[in-house]
Design a protein around this motif. Structure first.
Motif, PDB file in Angstrom:
ATOM      1  N   SER A   1      -2.702   6.455   4.491  1.00 22.29           N
ATOM      2  CA  SER A   1      -2.507   5.058   3.860  1.00 22.29           C
ATOM      3  C   SER A   1      -2.996   3.896   4.584  1.00 22.29           C
ATOM      4  O   SER A   1      -4.083   3.200   3.803  1.00 22.29           O
ATOM      5  CB  SER A   1      -1.129   4.978   3.194  1.00 22.29           C
TER       6      SER A   1
ATOM      7  N   LEU B   1      -6.264   1.630   4.127  1.00 20.77           N
ATOM      8  CA  LEU B   1      -6.089  -0.106   3.924  1.00 20.77           C
ATOM      9  C   LEU B   1      -7.071  -0.692   4.836  1.00 20.77           C
ATOM     10  O   LEU B   1      -7.838  -1.725   4.576  1.00 20.77           O
ATOM     11  CB  LEU B   1      -4.817  -0.270   4.042  1.00 20.77           C
TER      12      LEU B   1
ATOM     13  N   ARG C   1       0.829  -1.278  -0.029  1.00 21.49           N
ATOM     14  CA  ARG C   1       0.002  -0.066   0.127  1.00 21.49           C
ATOM     15  C   ARG C   1       0.955   1.266  -0.149  1.00 21.49           C
ATOM     16  O   ARG C   1       0.730   2.118  -0.813  1.00 21.49           O
ATOM     17  CB  ARG C   1      -1.110  -0.058   1.133  1.00 21.49           C
TER      18      ARG C   1
END
Length: 722
Positions: free
Chosen positions: A282, A286, A226
């Motif tokens: 991020s 996720l 990611r």
């Protein structure tokens, strides 16, 4: 003497970052130390010199400066050998000598018990820390090596040292941000303190590790992919909680081992603080974040300088994921804490000085450490003795913290559960002493109110205010507690001395003698006979009710009869029945009974109590009859003519039930500029309620005015003094 080649491990580590000249000084320190400790051995049987060398090697692993390594090699020379501090200073410089002296325990002094010796040694170490924080770094490394070699000690001694390590040294390492030291000290202390629990938990972790590896690898891969997709260069590593941390979590949160291991922990290390926040976005995209479990220690660092972002996520397989985001610099500060300051200041291996640019993270760590030591110095100055000081430091060692703001926007860090009074003392001792009120977020609140992170706290002060003994029941911080006790102790001593002199003056009149005629010889004779330190000590004991003035007067009379001193006696008659005058300003040693709340204008009596000093009762108080069995403890007292103090008095008011009845009564009392100390209310029947109020009045006339005014209120049916 051990061969210099045995130094290889230390020299190899030191040579990687120190100058050749500095490494040469380390070798010279080894030769001096080895010669000084010649013939001395450790419990393990090895030559003693290898213990200080091992301590120096521990410090070399975190790249401490050469003076620290030299001081580590010599840290037991002053204590255990004939060499003096002056000799160390002559050969290796004053800085090294001061550090060694600071580490040296007070082994050559005699104490009543081991606890007192430990406490006094700790006090000396704190004082040395105030001059140079490297003292505590060497002490921590010394303790770490002792813990690594603890197996040669008797089991009872192992447990005692382990308890001290977990109680004091591991928390100090945490407070100074030296995470690497803290973790090992805690695990070694846990192993020595609870060997069976340690072994069981260690085996359980080993068995679970294999089952978890696949899950950790999958989560690690998902996080790494990611961040790569978002073009954030980062190093993602899974991390295991150390055994003592697992044990504490299981114990205090009452969780099973499997519940603890359902939490997977990861650390993401990036290049800049901005990237830490990008990583946060991020990982939140996720996996869903757990509400209320995000902490920003970058914007507001921990008291030890620690910085990171923390978040908890709902991961795959129903597991929770803990993620810490930090820069490489933050990671170094996290691992080495205050030690990183001396790494940064030192020159490189090639002899070139490092950049003079100030490293903000490490500089902030040093400032926080210095602030903490300054706080400890204030605590030790007001502590009664070394044991009190050590206990206060334990209280102060590293609870969970909150962050509150001054009206100017400055951040004050306090332990969880702190009150407005703790905040006032954290700002400054004089602010704490003069606190009369508090506003939290611009609203008036009681001083015992618990603070929460993010609040703005404003202290209301008065120059006439003094610390209240009741504050000790709710303050949390060691600084507030020690400063309040210090003030009250001094105030009590002064008040007790003054009251004791008045009581003794009155008592010796019954023997037709004069206090003013007491000679120095007579005073010294009495002090010696009673085995006290000085005359003021005697007066304090009389004032505190620990010694009866009449008995002391009789002893003085007996001494005088055996002397030729005639000046001491009054020439003429004396009225020994003159009552003691009470002004209301005597301080803590004169107390006003809560059973009858005497106020100026009441007929009063004084009762001498060993616990409370002189206690004033109204003559019609029911408790007076109970005390009449001890006539020697009763004293005739009277009020001073013009008293400008306020005193508690309790009223009971019968009011009609209705909305706002209490507010109506309180408002009317406030209009008369009278303070309410306590309020209690209960229903009498369907029609009436009973209010018990403790208010502050000056005299019986003042009280009568208040009662008349309240009686005129339509809702008040009856009113009387309790």
């Amino acid at each position: 003497m051990p061969t210099p080649t045995s130094l290889d491990g230390l020299i190899e580590k030191a040579s990687k970052y120190l100058r050749k000249k500095q490494v040469k000084l380390i070798k010279a320190a080894f030769e001096f130390g080895a010669a000084a400790h010649q013939g001395q051995t450790r419990k393990s049987g090895g030559d003693y010199i290898w213990h200080p060398v091992a301590v120096a090697e521990i410090l070399a692993e975190i790249q401490l400066d050469h003076e620290s390594l030299i001081a580590a090699i010599l840290h037991d020379v002053i204590e255990d050998t004939p060499h003096s501090k002056a000799e160390v200073a002559e050969k290796f410089g004053q800085n090294v000598a001061e550090i060694v002296d600071g580490v040296t325990k007070l082994g050559k002094l005699e104490f009543d018990n081991p606890q007192e010796a430990q406490a006094e040694s700790f006090r000396k170490m704190i004082l040395a820390m105030s001059r140079d924080l490297r003292v505590i770094l060497i002490k921590l490394a010394d303790r770490l090596h002792n813990m690594r070699t603890l197996g040669v000690m008797r089991p009872d001694k192992q447990r005692r040292i382990a308890h001290e390590t977990l109680d004091i040294y591991a928390p100090i390492a945490a407070r100074l941000g030296i995470n690497a030291f803290r973790i090992e000290l805690e695990d070694l202390g846990f192993k020595a303190m609870y060997p069976v629990r340690y072994a069981v938990l260690q085996n359980a972790v080993k068995k679970a590790r294999g089952n978890r590896k696949e899950v950790i690898d999958q989560i690690n891969e998902a996080l790494t992919n990611r961040l790569a997709l978002d073009k954030i260069p980062a190093n993602v590593v899974g991390r295991e909680k150390h055994l003592y941390s697992l044990y504490k979590k299981m114990k205090y949160k009452r969780l099973s081992f499997n519940e603890i291991l359902d939490i997977f922990a990861f650390r993401v290390i990036v290049n800049t603080p901005d990237e830490c926040y990008r990583v946060l976005g991020s990982v939140h995209s996720l996996y869903k974040p757990f509400p209320g479990r995000f902490k920003d220690y970058i914007a507001i660092p921990k008291p030890n300088g620690y910085q990171s972002l923390h978040t908890v996520l709902f991961g795959p397989f129903g597991a929770y994921i803990e993620v810490q985001m930090r820069t490489q610099e933050m990671h170094e500060v996290s691992e080495h804490g205050i030690a990183a300051h001396w790494v940064y200041k030192e020159g490189s291996a090639e002899g070139e000085a490092t950049s003079q640019k100030v490293d903000k993270g490490r500089y902030a760590v040093e400032l926080r450490a210095q602030e903490w030591v300054k706080n400890l110095l204030e605590i030790q100055q007001s502590a009664g003795n070394s044991l009190d000081f050590l206990e206060n430091v334990k209280i102060d060692l590293f609870p969970n913290v909150i962050y509150v703001f001054t009206p100017r926007g400055e951040i004050i860090t306090l332990p969880t559960g702190s009150t407005a009074v703790d905040f006032a003392y954290a700002v400054h001792t004089s602010v704490g002493h003069s606190t009369v009120g508090c506003r939290i977020d611009k609203k008036l609140v009681p001083l015992r109110s618990r603070l929460e992170s993010g609040q703005t706290v404003e202290i209301i002060r008065s120059q006439e205010q003094q610390p209240n003994p009741a504050w000790l029941h709710f303050v949390t911080t060691a600084k507030a507690r020690s400063q309040i006790r210090h003030f009250l102790k001094n105030q009590q001593s002064e008040s007790a001395t003054s009251l004791g002199e008045r009581l003794l003056t009155k008592a010796i009149r019954s023997f037709n003698m004069s206090y003013q005629g007491l000679t120095e010889d007579i005073r010294n004779c009495i002090v010696t006979e009673l085995k006290l330190t000085d005359w003021d000590h005697l007066l304090q004991e009389i004032g505190l009710g620990q010694r009866l003035a009449n008995l002391v007067a009789k002893q003085i009379h007996d001494v005088v009869l055996g002397t030729e001193d005639s000046i001491f006696h009054y020439q003429g008659s004396i009225d020994a029945s003159v009552p003691l005058v009470i002004s209301g300003t005597e301080g803590m040693v004169v107390n006003y009974a809560g059973c009858c709340h005497p106020i100026p204008g009441d007929d009063i009596l004084g009762f001498i109590s060993a616990e409370k000093g002189l206690v004033i009762h109204r003559q019609e108080c029911p408790n007076v009859k109970n005390f009449k069995n001890h006539p020697e403890k009763w004293l005739d007292v009277k009020w001073e003519e013009d008293i400008n103090q306020t005193f508690n008095v309790e009223l009971q008011i019968e009011v009609l039930n209705g909305r706002g009845a209490l507010a109506t009564v309180a408002s009317k009392i406030a209009e008369m500029k009278t303070d309410i100390d306590r309020v209690r209310s209960e229903d009498k029947d369907e029609t009436y309620s009973l209010m018990n109020l403790v208010i502050r009045v000056r005299t019986r006339k003042h009280l009568a005015d208040v009662m008349r005014t309240l009686k005129r209120l339509p809702i008040v049916e009856k009113i009387h003094r309790i």
